[in-house]
Every structure is written in C-alpha cells, then in structure tokens.
Design a protein around this motif. Sequence first.
Motif, PDB file in Angstrom:
ATOM      1  N   ALA A  62     -11.010  34.990  -2.033  1.00 19.01           N
ATOM      2  CA  ALA A  62     -10.820  34.024  -3.146  1.00 19.01           C
ATOM      3  C   ALA A  62     -11.119  32.607  -2.520  1.00 19.01           C
ATOM      4  N   ILE A  63     -10.902  32.501  -1.449  1.00 23.18           N
ATOM      5  CA  ILE A  63     -11.205  30.921  -0.994  1.00 23.18           C
ATOM      6  C   ILE A  63     -12.767  30.741  -0.754  1.00 23.18           C
ATOM      7  N   ARG A  64     -13.275  31.981  -0.131  1.00 24.59           N
ATOM      8  CA  ARG A  64     -14.899  31.909  -0.158  1.00 24.59           C
ATOM      9  C   ARG A  64     -15.591  31.531  -1.454  1.00 24.59           C
ATOM     10  N   PHE A  74      -1.256  31.020  -5.053  1.00 24.63           N
ATOM     11  CA  PHE A  74      -1.726  32.435  -4.919  1.00 24.63           C
ATOM     12  C   PHE A  74      -0.657  33.167  -5.879  1.00 24.63           C
ATOM     13  N   VAL A  75      -1.115  34.123  -6.746  1.00 25.80           N
ATOM     14  CA  VAL A  75       0.193  34.650  -7.465  1.00 25.80           C
ATOM     15  C   VAL A  75      -0.075  36.065  -7.335  1.00 25.80           C
ATOM     16  N   GLU A  76       1.008  36.879  -7.207  1.00 28.32           N
ATOM     17  CA  GLU A  76       0.897  38.192  -7.120  1.00 28.32           C
ATOM     18  C   GLU A  76       2.001  39.138  -7.763  1.00 28.32           C
ATOM     19  N   ALA A  77       1.787  40.492  -8.076  1.00 31.65           N
ATOM     20  CA  ALA A  77       2.754  41.452  -8.523  1.00 31.65           C
ATOM     21  C   ALA A  77       2.992  42.274  -7.178  1.00 31.65           C
ATOM     22  N   SER A  78       3.994  42.410  -6.819  1.00 33.48           N
ATOM     23  CA  SER A  78       4.175  43.102  -5.674  1.00 33.48           C
ATOM     24  C   SER A  78       5.426  43.934  -5.402  1.00 33.48           C
ATOM     25  N   SER A  79       5.577  44.957  -4.753  1.00 37.17           N
ATOM     26  CA  SER A  79       6.905  45.606  -4.387  1.00 37.17           C
ATOM     27  C   SER A  79       7.453  44.839  -3.438  1.00 37.17           C
ATOM     28  N   ALA A  90      -0.873  32.535   2.796  1.00 38.90           N
ATOM     29  CA  ALA A  90      -1.030  31.289   1.935  1.00 38.90           C
ATOM     30  C   ALA A  90      -0.396  29.886   2.790  1.00 38.90           C
ATOM     31  N   ARG A  91       0.704  30.304   3.049  1.00 41.50           N
ATOM     32  CA  ARG A  91       1.412  28.926   3.596  1.00 41.50           C
ATOM     33  C   ARG A  91       0.582  28.507   4.943  1.00 41.50           C
ATOM     34  N   GLU A  92       0.402  29.258   5.758  1.00 37.83           N
ATOM     35  CA  GLU A  92      -0.331  28.792   6.894  1.00 37.83           C
ATOM     36  C   GLU A  92      -1.640  28.286   6.703  1.00 37.83           C
ATOM     37  N   MET A  93      -2.377  28.605   5.416  1.00 44.65           N
ATOM     38  CA  MET A  93      -3.548  28.174   5.056  1.00 44.65           C
ATOM     39  C   MET A  93      -3.506  26.776   4.166  1.00 44.65           C
ATOM     40  N   GLY A  94      -2.259  26.508   3.771  1.00 40.53           N
ATOM     41  CA  GLY A  94      -2.066  25.255   3.044  1.00 40.53           C
ATOM     42  C   GLY A  94      -1.973  25.455   1.591  1.00 40.53           C
ATOM     43  N   TYR A  95      -1.652  26.813   0.927  1.00 41.55           N
ATOM     44  CA  TYR A  95      -1.323  27.193  -0.338  1.00 41.55           C
ATOM     45  C   TYR A  95      -0.115  27.513  -0.560  1.00 41.55           C
ATOM     46  N   PHE A 151      -4.428  35.067  -9.346  1.00 41.86           N
ATOM     47  CA  PHE A 151      -3.884  36.115  -9.325  1.00 41.86           C
ATOM     48  C   PHE A 151      -4.753  37.097  -8.586  1.00 41.86           C
ATOM     49  N   THR A 152      -4.090  37.410  -7.438  1.00 44.40           N
ATOM     50  CA  THR A 152      -4.802  38.425  -6.432  1.00 44.40           C
ATOM     51  C   THR A 152      -5.127  39.687  -6.918  1.00 44.40           C
ATOM     52  N   ASN A 153      -4.054  40.240  -7.889  1.00 44.43           N
ATOM     53  CA  ASN A 153      -4.242  41.204  -8.487  1.00 44.43           C
ATOM     54  C   ASN A 153      -4.677  42.703  -7.610  1.00 44.43           C
ATOM     55  N   GLN A 154      -3.451  43.108  -6.723  1.00 40.21           N
ATOM     56  CA  GLN A 154      -4.034  44.131  -5.533  1.00 40.21           C
ATOM     57  C   GLN A 154      -4.401  45.423  -6.684  1.00 40.21           C
ATOM     58  N   TYR A 155      -3.828  45.685  -7.600  1.00 45.75           N
ATOM     59  CA  TYR A 155      -4.121  46.778  -8.269  1.00 45.75           C
ATOM     60  C   TYR A 155      -5.567  47.093  -8.780  1.00 45.75           C
ATOM     61  N   TYR A 156      -6.470  46.010  -8.945  1.00 47.08           N
ATOM     62  CA  TYR A 156      -7.624  45.990  -9.371  1.00 47.08           C
ATOM     63  C   TYR A 156      -8.559  45.053  -8.408  1.00 47.08           C
TER      64      TYR A 156
END
Length: 336
Positions: A62-64, A74-79, A90-95, A151-156
């Motif tokens: 995403a950054i690249r 960064f937004v994600e749906a996650s278990s 994200a935190r250590e990269m400043g997000y 939205f990183t959207n790991q499902y897709y």
Amino acid sequence: MLRQNKKRRKDILTSDFIGNTPIRRCDYLSSKYNTNIFIKEEFHNPGMSSKDRPALFMIEEAIRKGKIEPGGTFVEASSGNTGYGLAMIAREMGYASKIFVSKSCSSEKVEILKSVGAAVEICENSNGLHDFYSTQFRAQSYAANNSNCYFTNQYYNSSNIKAHYKTTGPEIWQQMKGEVTHFIAGIGTGGTISGVGRFLKEKNKNINIWGLEPTGSILSHFLTYRTLPTEYEKFEPIEGIGRTFIPGSLDINCVDKIFQIGIADSKSAAQEYKNATGFLIGFSSAALVAMLEAHINSLAFKQTDIIVVLFPDHGSRYMSKLYSKNEIVNEKSKVI
Ligand SMILES: Cc1ncc(COP(=O)(O)O)c(C=O)c1O
C-alpha cells in the motif's frame, strides 16, 4: 537473536523479525499416530501469529503504491491476529490503525489490539462484504468515508497469498529439505493454504495440501461442488477459521481436501495437548489436533509420511476460552 535483517540501517524494526519461524517435530502426535508430524510454529513471529506476514506485505504494498499518505490509518476486518500484526507494523512505520473484530473475538485479543494503539470496533459477525453488520462491510465503509484511510482487505488482497508464497512456503521446503508429503492448515481467508500450497505443489505436485474448517463453514462444499450450498448448517465459530462466503484469497485449486471439526472436540484437544506436552496451543491449532484424532482413519497416514501442520498462534490468546475455566475446575476439584 536477529533472525532477519535484510537492509543495513541503524534502526531495527519489529518487522525485520517476521518469518523464519522454527519447525519442530512433535513426538506426542508422531508416536500417537505412528507417523512423522512436524509443527510450523508461527507463534514465534513478533505479533505471535502467522498473520504478521500478510500484514507486512499488505502494508508495504500500500505504501509502495501510494495508496496511503504518511500518518494515515490502516483499516482491517480481522479475527484479531491480522489486526494485531497490522497495528504493530503500522505504528512503528508512523501510521494509525482501526480494526473491526466480530463479537466472537477473545477478550485477550481485543486488549492486545488496544494496547498497541489500535482503535477497535466490535461487530455482529464476519459474514463478508454483503452483510451490513459484518466486520468486512464496516471496515470498507469506514475506509471509504474517512480521509487518508486504506482498507487492506485481507480477504481479497493478493499480498495475502503472496506473503505465504514468498516466505512460509519456501521456509517449509528448506527446513524439511524438500521431504514433505502433507501440509495441513486451517482456512480463514485462505491466504496461508493457498500461498504455501501453491509453492509446495510447484516443487512437488504430489504433496497433499489439506485444509480445515469448523462445522457449518462452506469451504469444503465449495471444494467438492464448486457452488455455494443451497442450505446452510449452523456455523460453529472457531477464531480465525471457517467462512460462510468464499474469500477471494482462497485459491481452491491449491487445496486437495478440506476437513471439518466442531468446537467441543477442539476444546478437548487443547486440554489433551496441554496435558501431554505442556504447550498452550491456539484455538485453530487445537482444531487441527482434533481433526487428526477425528479423521485419523480416513487420513490413512503411512509410517514414512512427513506431515507439516501449521500452528498459526499461541494459546495465551485464548486463556478465557480454552484454558482458564478448566484450570479453575481442576483447582476446585483439588480443594474438594
Ligand atoms: C488463529 C488463526 N488460525 C487460522 C487462520 C487462517 O489463516 P488464513 O487466513 O491464512 O486462512 C487465522 C487467520 O486469521 C487465524 O487468525
């Protein structure tokens, strides 16, 4: 010990330590089933789960590609596990990070997410983008309606499979020196089994790639019939695995079989494994152990087989669901 430090620089990031997790022979399961069972121990990752790998790949991509500006969210749906990996990196990269979890997420995971600075929202279910109350819908909608969110959207997201194709698969192949007959993993987004399965099949098409889902999940039906079921059974949620929709991150052509297991069997397996080995294993890892026991006859392992089972996370994340209650019961019975 520094496991991986590709770039020479002064600051060492947590993400430098992601991957290169050990594989250990499990004497307990190997002797129980008279075969050779190895565990890929993914809880050695910095976020204590396999999901650090796709989290890193998705963030870096995403950054690249300029999908997010510095300081964005960064937004994600996650278990819980992808969310934690994402929040930590994200935190250590400043997000910043905003993670949508379903109400079946363990309280430990919610606390861990908050402790690393993630904003957490608890949703009704994780039934996919077409359900208004799902983690996926809420995450997508949040990212669409707020500025500088991604939205990183790991499902897709193709980086999910890629993370396992580029790292987990090659690691297993090297660690086992190419001697592996079976790879077994739980299926949630499908990223692990698809990435590892694709890599191992390219090396040797005869390697059996077997998946696991909880009772009521529809992925085994999809593998067999390539359609959705017309009737849905009651879904037994085991954190991280099983779905009532087909995730885009599942490449079904990489999978040979999918087995099912219930919650009760998985909980007993966690206890038995702990009593036999002293290890606290995660919920979906316990489901894998329960699957071996429940399906052992149809699995038809040979003495010469070499089976790699991937344990995605650690039991400490499920004390309230798998271990604490039983400990209390045992304590009480001791007192009596
Ligand atoms: C505990 C646990 N087990 C298994 C899985 C399934 O992995 P995948 O999403 O790569 O299919 C996940 C995914 O979140 C998980 O958190």
